[in-house]
Design an enzyme around this catalytic site. Structure first.
Site, short mmCIF file in Angstrom:
data_model
loop_
_atom_site.label_atom_id
_atom_site.label_comp_id
_atom_site.label_asym_id
_atom_site.label_seq_id
_atom_site.Cartn_x
_atom_site.Cartn_y
_atom_site.Cartn_z
N SER A 124 113.10 20.18 32.68
CA SER A 124 113.80 21.43 32.39
C SER A 124 115.09 21.18 31.62
O SER A 124 115.76 20.16 31.82
CB SER A 124 114.14 22.13 33.71
OG SER A 124 115.05 23.18 33.52
N TYR A 148 118.51 22.60 41.64
CA TYR A 148 117.24 22.56 40.90
C TYR A 148 117.32 21.57 39.74
O TYR A 148 116.46 20.70 39.59
CB TYR A 148 116.90 23.97 40.38
CG TYR A 148 115.79 23.97 39.35
CD1 TYR A 148 114.49 23.61 39.71
CD2 TYR A 148 116.05 24.31 38.03
CE1 TYR A 148 113.47 23.61 38.77
CE2 TYR A 148 115.03 24.32 37.08
CZ TYR A 148 113.75 23.97 37.46
OH TYR A 148 112.75 23.94 36.52
N LYS A 152 115.30 17.83 39.01
CA LYS A 152 114.55 17.49 37.79
C LYS A 152 115.08 16.20 37.18
O LYS A 152 114.30 15.33 36.75
CB LYS A 152 114.63 18.64 36.78
CG LYS A 152 113.83 19.87 37.18
CD LYS A 152 112.32 19.59 37.21
CE LYS A 152 111.51 20.85 37.41
NZ LYS A 152 110.05 20.59 37.46
#
Length: 337
Positions: A124, A148, A152
């Site tokens: 991402s 988040y 990643k």
């Protein structure tokens, strides 16, 4: 052609990539827990392609489920499975570290045991955090500013460490910008559970009358109209990027690729609203509210490296994103339910 395992293959990006990969002649196995997706998505993929998918229902953190999926004789893995809502990750960081990191570790252990060492990873652009410069190249600092994004970045690092530990690994980490739109048939698309976390499905739900208005976070950003600018990539372009990355890996010796998948074009929130109103013929009422902590004024990809190494670039613009997203929303006002 290859036999491929798609983890999280029933999700938004996974299901569209499944269509592209099957149409390219690949055979698919999907491992999905269906905790945030629907088996109906895979049934519709099969209907669109006329080909069957071997489905294994299970959690990526369960070694037995992963082993069952890999036992189908898999040549490579496309790894989509994981949690992806920034706000939820702030509220439930331990859940995100468990699902995203533990799931990826279990997958890598099982792949090594099965002798499968080719992986495309769904990363991402959140790994860049608030970028120092726009457009953002892959060499930009990795400085995620939410759990988040940190998960990643951690999985990317784990992949690099594994690939360095023994020969034979072929890995591509694909840093997505903002996936939107839907398959042009209107048969598959984004089906968020509850309140959408992303702009496009929220705009769609306002246009179709499910929600009264859109909240636009920040009207005083240093952008042309004061609203945040993002790089929106049509999900079908994104799916084709996965096919290109996979085929480059399968045709090569050991290598590690880290690539942006974006359009290189930025669009403001208000520009997206206007484009969606034009595509749908419906008004999208909005309210300007305060900025959200952690948001950036602008995040736009530099996609030059993907074009150089994969021969890939986006072919669909904002108009197609809105047209196809609206076709999905109209045909499926309640998603797959």
């Amino acid at each position: 052609m290859a036999r491929l395992l798609l983890t999280g293959g029933a999700g938004f990006i996974g299901s569209h990539t499944a269509v592209v990969l099957q149409q390219a002649g690949h055979q698919l196995v999907v491992l999905d827990s269906f905790s945030n997706s629907s088996p109906e998505a895979l049934r519709r993929v099969e209907a669109l392609t006329g080909q069957s998918i071997d489905v294994v229902t299970g959690d990526l953190r369960d070694p037995n489920a992963v082993e069952r999926a890999l036992a189908h004789g898999v040549d490579a893995v496309v790894h989509f499975a994981g949690l992806k809502a920034v706000g939820e990750s702030v509220e439930k960081p331990l859940l995100y570290w468990d699902v995203n990191l533990t799931g990826s570790r279990v997958l890598l252990e099982a792949m090594a045991a099965a002798g499968c060492r080719t992986l495309v990873f769904s990363s991402s652009a959140t790994v860049y955090g608030i970028p120092d410069h726009v457009p953002i190249p892959e060499a930009a600092p990795v400085q995620p500013n939410n759990p988040y994004g940190r998960t990643k970045a951690a999985v990317e690092q784990m992949l690099a460490d594994v690939a360095a530990s023994e020969p034979g690994w072929r890995v591509a980490s694909l840093r997505y910008f903002n996936p939107v739109g839907a398959h042009p048939s209107g048969q598959i698309g984004e089906d968020p559970l509850g309140i959408p976390n992303n702009l496009f499905p929220f705009v769609s739900q306002v246009a179709v009358g499910q929600r009264p208005h859109l909240k636009v976070f920040g009207s005083d950003w240093p952008t042309p109209d004061g609203t945040g600018v993002r790089d929106y990539i049509h999900v079908m372009d994104l799916a084709e990027g996965h096919r290109a990355a996979l085929e480059v890996l399968l045709d090569s010796a050991d290598q590690q690729l880290t690539l942006n998948l974006g359009s290189g074009q930025g669009h403001s929130v208000l520009k997206v609203v206007q484009a969606f109103e034009k595509a749908s013929g419906r008004p999208v009422p909005y309210e300007l509210v305060a900025r959200r902590p952690g948001d950036a004024a602008s995040t736009v990809a530099d996609p030059a490296l993907a074009k150089e190494l994969l021969g890939w670039s986006t072919r669909r613009g904002l108009e197609e994103c809105c047209r196809d997203g609206w076709a999905w929303q109209q045909a499926n006002p309640s998603g797959y339910r």
